[in-house]
Design a protein around this motif. Sequence first.
Motif, mmCIF file in Angstrom:
data_model
loop_
_atom_site.group_PDB
_atom_site.id
_atom_site.type_symbol
_atom_site.label_atom_id
_atom_site.label_comp_id
_atom_site.label_asym_id
_atom_site.label_seq_id
_atom_site.Cartn_x
_atom_site.Cartn_y
_atom_site.Cartn_z
ATOM 1 N N ALA A 1 0.855 -1.183 0.000
ATOM 2 C CA ALA A 1 0.000 0.000 0.000
ATOM 3 C C ALA A 1 0.894 1.238 0.000
ATOM 4 C CB ALA A 1 -0.908 -0.012 1.220
ATOM 5 N N ALA A 2 0.517 2.236 -0.763
ATOM 6 C CA ALA A 2 1.305 3.461 -0.876
ATOM 7 C C ALA A 2 0.455 4.655 -0.453
ATOM 8 C CB ALA A 2 1.790 3.631 -2.313
ATOM 9 N N TRP A 3 1.006 5.513 0.420
ATOM 10 C CA TRP A 3 0.302 6.679 0.934
ATOM 11 C C TRP A 3 0.592 7.879 0.045
ATOM 12 C CZ3 TRP A 3 -3.455 7.943 4.142
ATOM 13 C CH2 TRP A 3 -3.584 9.260 4.551
ATOM 14 N N SER A 4 -0.459 8.399 -0.606
ATOM 15 C CA SER A 4 -0.329 9.542 -1.502
ATOM 16 C C SER A 4 -0.251 10.828 -0.694
ATOM 17 C CB SER A 4 -1.531 9.600 -2.448
ATOM 18 O OG SER A 4 -1.553 10.827 -3.144
ATOM 19 N N ILE A 5 0.804 11.592 -0.919
ATOM 20 C CA ILE A 5 0.967 12.870 -0.230
ATOM 21 C C ILE A 5 -0.130 13.837 -0.674
ATOM 22 C CG2 ILE A 5 2.477 14.884 0.040
ATOM 23 C CD1 ILE A 5 4.870 12.899 -0.367
ATOM 24 N N LYS A 6 -0.388 13.880 -1.960
ATOM 25 C CA LYS A 6 -1.361 14.810 -2.517
ATOM 26 C C LYS A 6 -2.802 14.455 -2.125
ATOM 27 C CE LYS A 6 -2.756 16.790 -6.955
ATOM 28 N NZ LYS A 6 -2.541 16.779 -8.398
ATOM 29 N N LYS A 7 -3.177 13.212 -2.253
ATOM 30 C CA LYS A 7 -4.560 12.775 -1.996
ATOM 31 C C LYS A 7 -4.817 12.409 -0.537
ATOM 32 C CE LYS A 7 -5.833 12.697 -6.396
ATOM 33 N NZ LYS A 7 -7.021 13.228 -7.009
ATOM 34 N N GLN A 8 -3.733 12.229 0.237
ATOM 35 C CA GLN A 8 -3.852 11.858 1.650
ATOM 36 C C GLN A 8 -4.680 10.595 1.852
ATOM 37 O OE1 GLN A 8 -2.408 13.728 4.597
ATOM 38 N NE2 GLN A 8 -1.122 13.963 2.791
ATOM 39 N N LYS A 9 -4.342 9.574 1.036
ATOM 40 C CA LYS A 9 -5.008 8.286 1.189
ATOM 41 C C LYS A 9 -4.111 7.167 0.675
ATOM 42 C CE LYS A 9 -7.878 7.815 -2.941
ATOM 43 N NZ LYS A 9 -9.254 7.666 -3.410
ATOM 44 N N TRP A 10 -4.465 5.948 1.086
ATOM 45 C CA TRP A 10 -3.726 4.759 0.708
ATOM 46 C C TRP A 10 -4.205 4.225 -0.645
ATOM 47 C CZ3 TRP A 10 0.522 3.320 3.162
ATOM 48 C CH2 TRP A 10 0.691 3.651 4.508
ATOM 49 N N TYR A 11 -3.259 3.701 -1.416
ATOM 50 C CA TYR A 11 -3.572 3.041 -2.682
ATOM 51 C C TYR A 11 -2.972 1.641 -2.674
ATOM 52 C CZ TYR A 11 -5.145 7.442 -4.671
ATOM 53 O OH TYR A 11 -5.835 8.597 -4.920
ATOM 54 N N ASP A 12 -3.748 0.678 -3.152
ATOM 55 C CA ASP A 12 -3.253 -0.694 -3.289
ATOM 56 C C ASP A 12 -2.344 -0.800 -4.501
ATOM 57 O OD1 ASP A 12 -4.263 -2.280 -1.166
ATOM 58 O OD2 ASP A 12 -6.244 -2.311 -2.091
ATOM 59 N N ARG A 13 -1.223 -1.440 -4.300
ATOM 60 C CA ARG A 13 -0.283 -1.737 -5.373
ATOM 61 C C ARG A 13 0.156 -3.192 -5.204
ATOM 62 N NH1 ARG A 13 -2.353 2.373 -7.276
ATOM 63 N NH2 ARG A 13 -1.381 4.412 -7.074
ATOM 64 N N THR A 14 0.522 -3.804 -6.294
ATOM 65 C CA THR A 14 1.114 -5.138 -6.258
ATOM 66 C C THR A 14 2.432 -5.045 -6.999
ATOM 67 O OG1 THR A 14 -1.071 -6.168 -6.271
ATOM 68 C CG2 THR A 14 0.789 -7.566 -6.854
ATOM 69 N N ILE A 15 3.478 -5.570 -6.368
ATOM 70 C CA ILE A 15 4.795 -5.547 -6.997
ATOM 71 C C ILE A 15 5.333 -6.970 -7.099
ATOM 72 C CG2 ILE A 15 5.378 -3.177 -6.351
ATOM 73 C CD1 ILE A 15 6.913 -4.265 -3.954
ATOM 74 N N VAL A 16 6.184 -7.185 -8.117
ATOM 75 C CA VAL A 16 6.813 -8.495 -8.322
ATOM 76 C C VAL A 16 8.287 -8.246 -8.635
ATOM 77 C CG1 VAL A 16 6.875 -10.608 -9.696
ATOM 78 C CG2 VAL A 16 4.680 -9.478 -9.256
ATOM 79 N N PHE A 17 9.150 -8.873 -7.846
ATOM 80 C CA PHE A 17 10.585 -8.829 -8.090
ATOM 81 C C PHE A 17 10.905 -9.949 -9.077
ATOM 82 C CE2 PHE A 17 9.866 -6.743 -4.126
ATOM 83 C CZ PHE A 17 10.759 -5.687 -4.125
ATOM 84 N N GLU A 18 11.420 -9.590 -10.243
ATOM 85 C CA GLU A 18 11.605 -10.531 -11.355
ATOM 86 C C GLU A 18 12.970 -11.214 -11.290
ATOM 87 O OE1 GLU A 18 9.128 -11.215 -13.259
ATOM 88 O OE2 GLU A 18 7.791 -9.519 -12.899
ATOM 89 N N SER A 19 12.988 -12.483 -10.863
ATOM 90 C CA SER A 19 14.256 -13.209 -10.702
ATOM 91 C C SER A 19 15.026 -13.340 -12.013
ATOM 92 C CB SER A 19 14.019 -14.594 -10.102
ATOM 93 O OG SER A 19 13.378 -15.444 -11.029
ATOM 94 N N GLU A 20 14.313 -13.388 -13.137
ATOM 95 C CA GLU A 20 14.992 -13.561 -14.429
ATOM 96 C C GLU A 20 15.875 -12.371 -14.779
ATOM 97 O OE1 GLU A 20 11.250 -12.088 -17.178
ATOM 98 O OE2 GLU A 20 11.416 -14.171 -16.568
ATOM 99 N N THR A 21 15.715 -11.236 -14.068
ATOM 100 C CA THR A 21 16.535 -10.055 -14.345
ATOM 101 C C THR A 21 17.769 -9.973 -13.457
ATOM 102 O OG1 THR A 21 15.301 -8.599 -12.822
ATOM 103 C CG2 THR A 21 14.476 -8.786 -15.086
ATOM 104 N N LEU A 22 17.944 -10.951 -12.572
ATOM 105 C CA LEU A 22 19.150 -10.987 -11.749
ATOM 106 C C LEU A 22 20.355 -11.313 -12.619
ATOM 107 C CD1 LEU A 22 17.913 -12.955 -8.602
ATOM 108 C CD2 LEU A 22 18.614 -10.554 -8.682
ATOM 109 N N PRO A 23 21.532 -10.836 -12.231
ATOM 110 C CA PRO A 23 22.727 -11.179 -13.024
ATOM 111 C C PRO A 23 23.089 -12.651 -12.849
ATOM 112 C CG PRO A 23 23.340 -9.931 -11.059
ATOM 113 C CD PRO A 23 21.832 -9.939 -11.122
ATOM 114 N N ASP A 24 23.861 -13.169 -13.793
ATOM 115 C CA ASP A 24 24.347 -14.548 -13.717
ATOM 116 C C ASP A 24 25.075 -14.749 -12.396
ATOM 117 O OD1 ASP A 24 23.333 -15.124 -16.194
ATOM 118 O OD2 ASP A 24 25.233 -14.860 -17.256
ATOM 119 N N GLY A 25 24.835 -15.886 -11.793
ATOM 120 C CA GLY A 25 25.506 -16.218 -10.549
ATOM 121 C C GLY A 25 24.757 -15.803 -9.296
ATOM 122 N N ALA A 26 23.687 -15.037 -9.448
ATOM 123 C CA ALA A 26 22.931 -14.595 -8.267
ATOM 124 C C ALA A 26 22.117 -15.742 -7.674
ATOM 125 C CB ALA A 26 22.021 -13.425 -8.615
#
Length: 185
Positions: free
Chosen positions: A125-150
């Motif tokens: 959830a992200a708190w908007s400074i301008k709107k003064q309210k919470w927004y739902d967000r979904t994030i995904v960390f993409e393992s395929e973008t890690l460098p070789d050997g990670a």
Amino acid sequence: MKKIILSLCTVLMLFCCFVSGTVFAESGEKSPVYADKVNDGTYSIEVTSSSSMFKIVDCQLKVSDGTMTAVMTLSGTGYEKLFMGTREEAESAPDDSCIYFVENPEGKYTYTIPVEALDKDIDCAAWSIKKQKWYDRTIVFESETLPDGALKGGVNPILIIGIAAAVVVVIAAVVIVRMKKKKTS
């Protein structure tokens, strides 16, 4: 004899096509990648977001002693704080459970957040400074973008079987050809 070798090579080629198709099909079905599958270190990683208003322009994944954290840099400066969970959970959570921005030298807002797993939807959830309210967000960390050997090792067993089969076929072909040459001489 040539027909036998040709048949063996054809079978080997078909098997290799099957193996590569299986490997690529499996890579399309992402399973979560937890910290125990990533080598300790700091890596650049791409993060997808469910909202164009929550654009991550840089992310450094830090892995240490079985835990992952990420320093995410957003494209803008519109969010004061993040909560790792849903908007509804954020609305009732104490303020000290929020993650506030730190401004980097370029004036961008960065947030250091815990990462449960890569390749997994994470509620944020992200708190908007301008709107003064919470927004739902979904994030995904993409393992395929890690460098070789990670990522920690692990070779696909089907690939190992395919390589072993190729070696056996080549050896058999060489032996058969040599035996045939000895008989004709």
